[in-house]
Structures are given as C-alpha cells and as structure tokens.
Design an enzyme around this catalytic site. Structure first.
Site, PDB file in Angstrom:
ATOM      1  N   LYS A 159       3.095 -14.610   4.032  1.00  0.00           N
ATOM      2  CA  LYS A 159       3.457 -15.599   2.859  1.00  0.00           C
ATOM      3  C   LYS A 159       5.002 -15.720   2.844  1.00  0.00           C
ATOM      4  O   LYS A 159       5.630 -15.555   1.827  1.00  0.00           O
ATOM      5  CB  LYS A 159       2.750 -15.129   1.524  1.00  0.00           C
ATOM      6  N   ASP A 201      -2.957 -18.757   2.479  1.00  0.00           N
ATOM      7  CA  ASP A 201      -3.693 -19.525   1.562  1.00  0.00           C
ATOM      8  C   ASP A 201      -4.413 -20.625   2.419  1.00  0.00           C
ATOM      9  O   ASP A 201      -5.645 -20.808   2.460  1.00  0.00           O
ATOM     10  CB  ASP A 201      -2.994 -19.974   0.364  1.00  0.00           C
ATOM     11  N   ASP A 204      -6.812  -6.711   4.136  1.00  0.00           N
ATOM     12  CA  ASP A 204      -7.649  -6.059   3.533  1.00  0.00           C
ATOM     13  C   ASP A 204      -8.638  -7.336   3.113  1.00  0.00           C
ATOM     14  O   ASP A 204      -9.696  -7.057   3.090  1.00  0.00           O
ATOM     15  CB  ASP A 204      -7.027  -5.192   2.507  1.00  0.00           C
ATOM     16  N   TYR A 210       0.786  -1.279  -0.142  1.00  0.00           N
ATOM     17  CA  TYR A 210       0.001  -0.127   0.087  1.00  0.00           C
ATOM     18  C   TYR A 210       0.787   1.192   0.186  1.00  0.00           C
ATOM     19  O   TYR A 210       0.112   2.471   0.093  1.00  0.00           O
ATOM     20  CB  TYR A 210      -1.020  -0.138   1.339  1.00  0.00           C
TER      21      TYR A 210
END
Ligand code: NAI
Length: 336
Positions: free
Chosen positions: A171, A204, A228, A124
């Site tokens: 991740k 995931d 988000d 972001y």
C-alpha cells in the site's frame, strides 16, 4: 533413523487435529519421535508463561516443529505465542500454498497460488501505546534487512519450485515510506532474478483481482498484516481454512502449522477438518526428506476427499474428525 520433531498440540481444535496428523504419519510408516510441549493458554496455565524455555530448547534441538493452532485473546492478555515463536526463532518467511483440490467444492478449480508473508515485523511488532486518553498509536516497522531477506527468499523459492512470477503486494501509495521501502527493496532484488517475472499490486486492487480470477497469480509476496488477511481470502477461494497449509521458515528452524486458528466455535466436538494440518505436515515431511511418504499421504487425502463419503462439515459432509481420519488411514494402508 527416527526423526525427532517438537509437537505443539495447541488449544481449541488443536489437540484433535494434531492427534489425527500423528496417526496419519504413523500410517505412512514414517518414524518420528515427538517431543510434545505446550504453548499459549495451556502453557500459561501450567508454567505461567506462553512460550516456556523448555519448548524453545526443544525446537532449537530438533530444528523442526509441528504446531496446532493457539488462541490469542482479543484486546487483552499475553502477547500472541505464535508471534513470539516466530520472532524468537527468527522464522521470517511464512509460506502458504493455496491450491485447488479435486473433490473439494470451491469457487475455482485451477488455483495454484503461493503466498509468502514476511513474518517478523510490520504492524506485528506489537509496538502500541496510548498517547493521551482516547488517542492510541500502533507502529508499523519495515526494515531494509527484513525486506531484503524475504524478497530473496521469495525469488529463491520461485527458482527452486519452478515458479514463473513474484507479485509484491503493498500500500505504498498511502504508506509511502514504509511500504515504499518494501517495494523499493523488492525491485532491487528482482533485478538479480531476470529469469523470474516480477510485478507489484496495491493490496485493495489485489483483493478484487483475486476474487475475480485467482488463476492469474503465481507467487504473492506480502508484509505481515496484508499477508495474514490475504491468506484467509485465498483460502476461501479453494474451499476454506480446513484445507490450506502453512510453514514458517528461518535460516535455522522451521515450524509447520495450518493457516487457520483454534476455531473455538467447534472445539472439542470432534468435527474439525484435520486436512490443513495434514497438508502442513506434508510440507514438513518433504523438508525432512520423506518425499515418498508425503506423496502417498497427499494422494490418499485427495482420493478420500474426491470419493466424498467421509467429508467433515466444513466441506459439506457430516463426518467427524475421527471418521475422516479412519478413512484416510485406511486409504494410506491400501497404498503401502
Ligand atoms: P479460525 O481460523 O480459528 O476460525 C475461523 C472459522 O473457520 C471458524 O468458523 C472455524 O470454525 C472455521 N475453521 C477453522 N479451522 C477449521 C478446521 N480445521 N475445520 C473446520 N472449520 C474450521 O479463526 P478465528 O475464529 O478468527 O480465531 C480463533 C483463535 O485462533 C483466535 O484466538 C486467533 O488469534 C487464533 N489464531 C491462531 C492461529 C495460529 O495458531 N497460527 C492462526 C489464526 C488465528
């Protein structure tokens, strides 16, 4: 003494739902003087800038703002006013409690999750460029200092609110350096909170686990982008975006807003559900020390939703924003 709060109506459904919130707070007898100021498209139209100085000064003076959603154009236009506000006010912690509410039809009925999202960096930062025609690049920024303060914030929140566990979502198997740093700092901070359980999940796997059984999670700590996405997923588990609140905290300022956006598809039709912004306003009232009023409004919303005669369309009813708000104001009145 009256509280003074900056009110940003926003655009799309923003003006409709912020007016509903103002009525509800008034009905509960909390004295708030609102500084009404614009951001985003309406501010660009009036002042040529998405976050005017006057707005920044008002929030800095009042320390607290309640914000309606603001549209951010896709693939063009000015930088998101939401992101600008969070960065300029250093609102580094985004809190999103996701809780099942009796009377709201949803897939699960015992969800009680808290999402803590790092609000200032990650993808972001908006650092994007074209390297050569047809090749673009966006840069994910993760710093030790921002990772440290958000991890501390999450554990402090857990202690204060009697939560048992914080799960870091990442991740780091692919982004070994950036998410690797986020994870490493989290593990260091976790050692200083032996009373709170800490673990981590790859994003995931978390997405699947959440859909299968959200009740096994307590606090989820995520970077900006995963935070988000997972917030909207989690909202879907408890009845949708119409019922999930949010708040952005820094060390000095706090801005309260719903998780959802400006919902252009239903804007101006008087059918939006104001509950998510009302719940955000409850977080604000607690922040202002107005616990009793917040409790009264919470009970009134729960009862109004449970009776089910005045539900908005997103919750399976056919009532307008105004009809729902009228019913809620009446319910609050009966408890005062
Ligand atoms: P959205 O959250 O505005 O809408 C997604 C879907 O949920 C739509 O079908 C909408 O009608 C429905 N919905 C959302 N809030 C609702 C409510 N209170 N009552 C009933 N239904 C509701 O997401 P979308 O369409 O992706 O974004 C629209 C704009 O909002 C974009 O410009 C986006 O950048 C902006 N946005 C702003 C946020 C903020 O100001 N904090 C947060 C998220 C998006």
């Amino acid at each position: 003494m009256a509280h003074r709060v900056t009110l940003i109506p926003g655009d799309g459904i923003g003006p409709e739902i912020t007016e509903a919130v103002v009525r509800v707070i008034e009905a509960a007898g909390v004295d708030i003087e609102w500084d009404r100021l614009q951001a985003g498209i309406p501010a660009v139209q009036e002042f040529g800038i998405s976050v005017p100085d006057e707005l920044m000064e008002s929030i800095k003076r009042n320390k607290v703002a309640l914000k309606g959603p603001i549209t951010t154009l896709v693939g063009k236009g000015f930088k998101s006013a939401n992101v600008t506000l969070r960065q300029k006010l250093d609102l580094y912690a985004n809190l999103r409690p996701v809780k099942s509410i009796g009377g709201v039809r949803s897939r699960y009925d015992k969800v009680d999750l808290v999402i803590v999202r790092e609000n200032t960096e990650d993808l972001y930062t908006g650092i994007e460029h074209v390297i050569s025609p047809g090749v673009s690049q966006a840069i994910k920024v993760v710093t030790e200092s921002a990772s440290l303060r958000i991890a501390r914030w999450a554990f402090e929140y857990a202690r204060k609110h009697n939560r048992k566990k914080v799960t870091l979502v990442h991740k780091a198997n692919i982004m070994k350096i950036s998410d690797g740093l986020f994870l490493q700092i989290f593990e260091q901070v976790a050692e200083r909170y032996p009373d709170i359980e800490a673990d981590d999940k790859i994003v995931d796997a978390l997405a699947m686990n959440l859909v299968m059984d959200p009740t096994r999670f307590d606090i989820l700590l995520l970077g900006n982008l995963f935070g988000d996405i997972v917030s909207d997923l989690a909202a879907g588990l408890v009845g949708g975006l119409g019922v999930v609140p949010g708040a952005n905290f820094g060390d000095e300022y706090a801005v309260f807003e719903a998780v959802h956006g400006s919902a252009p598809d239903i804007a101006g039709k008087n059918i939006a559900n104001p509950s998510a912004l009302i719940f955000s306003a409850l977080l604000m009232l607690r922040h202002l020390g107005e616990e009793a009023a917040a409790d009264r409004i919470w009970k009134s919303v729960v009862v109004t939703l449970a009776i089910g005669r005045h539900l908005t369309r997103d919750l399976g009813g056919s009532c307008s924003t105004t009809e729902f708000t009228d019913a809620l104001v009446k319910e609050i009145g009966s408890r005062t």
